[in-house]
Scaffold this active site. Structure first.
Site, short mmCIF file in Angstrom:
data_model
loop_
_atom_site.label_atom_id
_atom_site.label_comp_id
_atom_site.label_asym_id
_atom_site.label_seq_id
_atom_site.Cartn_x
_atom_site.Cartn_y
_atom_site.Cartn_z
N ASP A 145 1.20 -0.98 0.14
CA ASP A 145 0.10 0.03 -0.45
C ASP A 145 0.69 1.31 -0.45
O ASP A 145 1.63 1.42 0.88
CB ASP A 145 -0.66 -0.32 1.05
CG ASP A 145 -1.81 0.95 1.93
OD1 ASP A 145 -1.33 2.60 0.24
OD2 ASP A 145 -2.17 1.13 2.05
N VAL A 146 1.21 2.20 -1.30
CA VAL A 146 1.86 3.06 -1.53
C VAL A 146 1.46 3.92 -0.15
O VAL A 146 2.05 4.92 -0.14
CB VAL A 146 1.69 3.27 -2.73
CG1 VAL A 146 1.56 2.78 -3.83
CG2 VAL A 146 0.65 4.77 -2.87
N ASN B 188 2.88 6.16 -9.81
CA ASN B 188 1.21 6.42 -10.42
C ASN B 188 0.04 5.80 -9.60
O ASN B 188 -1.93 6.31 -10.39
CB ASN B 188 0.97 5.60 -11.91
CG ASN B 188 -0.04 4.95 -12.29
OD1 ASN B 188 -0.10 6.00 -12.83
ND2 ASN B 188 -0.97 3.61 -11.83
N TYR C 298 -9.82 15.08 -4.69
CA TYR C 298 -8.63 14.52 -6.05
C TYR C 298 -7.95 16.00 -6.64
O TYR C 298 -7.47 15.12 -6.96
CB TYR C 298 -9.93 13.57 -7.20
CG TYR C 298 -8.76 13.47 -8.27
CD1 TYR C 298 -8.30 11.97 -8.28
CD2 TYR C 298 -8.97 13.94 -8.90
CE1 TYR C 298 -7.73 11.16 -9.30
CE2 TYR C 298 -7.88 13.30 -10.27
CZ TYR C 298 -7.87 11.90 -10.54
OH TYR C 298 -6.71 11.45 -11.36
N LYS D 88 -3.95 16.22 -6.25
CA LYS D 88 -3.37 16.49 -7.73
C LYS D 88 -3.48 17.49 -8.07
O LYS D 88 -1.78 17.78 -8.41
CB LYS D 88 -3.87 16.38 -8.90
CG LYS D 88 -4.03 14.39 -9.04
CD LYS D 88 -3.58 13.90 -9.20
CE LYS D 88 -4.18 12.79 -9.39
NZ LYS D 88 -2.91 11.72 -9.43
P1 NAD Z 1 -6.88 2.72 -12.01
O1 NAD Z 1 -7.41 2.09 -11.26
O2 NAD Z 1 -6.70 1.91 -12.95
O3 NAD Z 1 -5.83 2.07 -11.77
C1 NAD Z 1 -4.85 3.05 -10.19
C2 NAD Z 1 -3.92 1.85 -9.69
O4 NAD Z 1 -3.73 2.71 -8.47
C3 NAD Z 1 -4.34 0.94 -9.54
O5 NAD Z 1 -3.54 -0.44 -9.88
C4 NAD Z 1 -4.96 0.41 -8.48
O6 NAD Z 1 -4.34 -1.04 -7.75
C5 NAD Z 1 -3.94 1.19 -7.38
N1 NAD Z 1 -3.38 1.54 -6.26
C6 NAD Z 1 -4.67 2.31 -5.55
N2 NAD Z 1 -4.44 2.17 -4.42
C7 NAD Z 1 -3.26 2.29 -3.94
C8 NAD Z 1 -2.50 1.94 -2.97
N3 NAD Z 1 -3.20 2.40 -1.56
N4 NAD Z 1 -1.22 1.33 -3.48
C9 NAD Z 1 -0.91 1.13 -4.49
N5 NAD Z 1 -1.29 1.35 -5.13
C10 NAD Z 1 -3.12 1.89 -5.48
O7 NAD Z 1 -6.58 4.05 -12.94
P2 NAD Z 1 -5.25 5.09 -14.01
O8 NAD Z 1 -6.58 5.25 -14.61
O9 NAD Z 1 -4.91 4.11 -14.51
O10 NAD Z 1 -4.88 5.44 -12.93
C11 NAD Z 1 -3.70 5.77 -12.57
C12 NAD Z 1 -2.77 7.33 -12.55
O11 NAD Z 1 -4.00 7.84 -13.95
C13 NAD Z 1 -3.76 7.92 -11.06
O12 NAD Z 1 -2.30 8.97 -10.30
C14 NAD Z 1 -5.07 8.40 -11.78
O13 NAD Z 1 -5.21 9.52 -10.84
C15 NAD Z 1 -4.63 9.39 -12.90
N6 NAD Z 1 -4.91 9.33 -13.86
C16 NAD Z 1 -6.08 9.11 -14.61
C17 NAD Z 1 -6.73 10.02 -15.51
C18 NAD Z 1 -8.18 8.77 -16.40
O14 NAD Z 1 -8.12 9.60 -17.13
N7 NAD Z 1 -7.42 8.02 -16.31
C19 NAD Z 1 -6.40 10.83 -15.38
C20 NAD Z 1 -5.77 11.69 -14.76
C21 NAD Z 1 -4.78 11.34 -13.83
#
Ligand code: NAD
Length: 284
Positions: free
Chosen positions: A82-83, A109, A182, A186
């Site tokens: 857990d990060v 990430n 959120y 960010k």
């Molecule tokens: P996703 O839900 O597919 O992936 C998120 C990942 O983070 C998953 O593997 C999840 O298990 C992991 N995670 C959550 N809590 C955790 C913890 N406590 N410890 C370790 N891992 C943990 O979503 P995504 O879209 O791939 O998101 C990845 C990153 O990109 C995030 O930081 C998100 O804020 C950012 N982001 C996504 C988008 C989008 O449109 N998808 C846009 C802007 C930013």
């Protein structure tokens, strides 16, 4: 999923991976068993880096990512942590260094949403998002930077002692009603990244962010999984298509490589123009 959205434009064929410009480097990607993190981890592996695949839940998905990286010819191993938990992050980095020898690239990430109207947002919803999205990046970046400083520059591996890539969001600059936890996390990532970059650059550590716009992943399924939702989303995206995880992954490879060696403390927005405020295109 109620119907299949028809994007106005989707990339016809996947682009070929970038050349193996990260050969000999060791990377850790957090939240790497889904969405953007998965795509980044696989792309780093395809580019020649050995990859530590962090995840918090979903053993099978993590092992599948490991298998994809190994199939690309690089080493990979899954690390459950857990990060937002300091002890777990420290233990994970110690294990990665023991297994891989060192760490050259850290992609912070992992992230999540706990959406709520502001007046009914609970402290738990606020705290969870700050803990994972902001404190999690602090803990992982700190652990990575300590290893970069300990090892220093190894010129045959990279011009830098290490690279940190923070996964931010367009919401580091675009306010987001209903998501203040959120957006605040960010916005914090932006200052975390810039302040780390300023402090660590003299030690030849490059810290940068990627700020995705709307990318098709499980975090935002409701924004794209029906035609109505997709069309509404497109009013925010001048380029006229949703982003795919691969749009982020190849930029992460390049940003981690020595081809980006003079890029320090910058956010690369990958958003199809979302931060161009398209509402002003006809209303200015
Ligand atoms: P996703 O839900 O597919 O992936 C998120 C990942 O983070 C998953 O593997 C999840 O298990 C992991 N995670 C959550 N809590 C955790 C913890 N406590 N410890 C370790 N891992 C943990 O979503 P995504 O879209 O791939 O998101 C990845 C990153 O990109 C995030 O930081 C998100 O804020 C950012 N982001 C996504 C988008 C989008 O449109 N998808 C846009 C802007 C930013």
């Amino acid at each position: 999923m109620t119907d299949t959205p028809t994007p106005s434009y989707i990339p016809a064929t996947p682009l070929p991976p970038l050349p193996r410009m990260l050969a000999g480097q060791k990377a850790i990607v957090t939240g790497a068993n889904s969405g953007i993190g998965e795509a980044v981890a696989v792309a780093l592996g395809e580019a020649g880096a050995d990859v530590a695949v962090n995840y918090v839940a979903g053993d099978d998905a993590a092992q599948a990512v490991v298998a994809r990286i190994e199939a690309a010819g690089s080493r990979a191993k899954a690390y459950k942590a857990d990060v937002s938990d300091e002890a777990q992050v420290e233990a994970m980095f110690a294990s990665v260094v023991a297994d891989f020898g060192t760490v050259d690239i850290c992609v912070a990430n992992a992230g999540l949403q706990r959406d709520s109207a502001f007046t009914t947002m609970t402290l738990a919803q606020w705290q969870k998002v700050i803990d994972v999205n902001l404190t999690g990046q602090f803990l992982c970046a700190r652990a990575a930077a300590k290893e970069f400083v300990r090892r220093g520059v190894v010129p045959e591996v990279s011009r830098a002692a290490g690279k940190i890539i923070c996964m931010s969001s367009v919401h580091q600059v675009i306010p987001w009603a209903g998501h203040v936890n959120y957006a605040s996390s960010k916005g914090g990532v932006d200052m975390l990244m810039q302040s780390m970059a300023q402090e660590l650059a003299p030690q030849r550590i490059r810290v940068n962010s990627i700020a995705p716009g709307a990318i098709r992943t499980p975090i935002n399924t409701a924004a794209w999984d029906t035609q109505e939702a997709y069309d509404k989303l497109m009013t925010l995206v001048p380029y006229g298509r949703i982003g795919e995880p691969g749009d982020i992954a190849q930029t992460a490879v390049w940003l981690a490589s020595d081809h980006a060696d003079y890029i320090v403390g910058t956010t690369v927005f990958i958003d199809g123009g979302m931060t161009l405020y398209p509402g002003f295109a006809t209303n200015g």
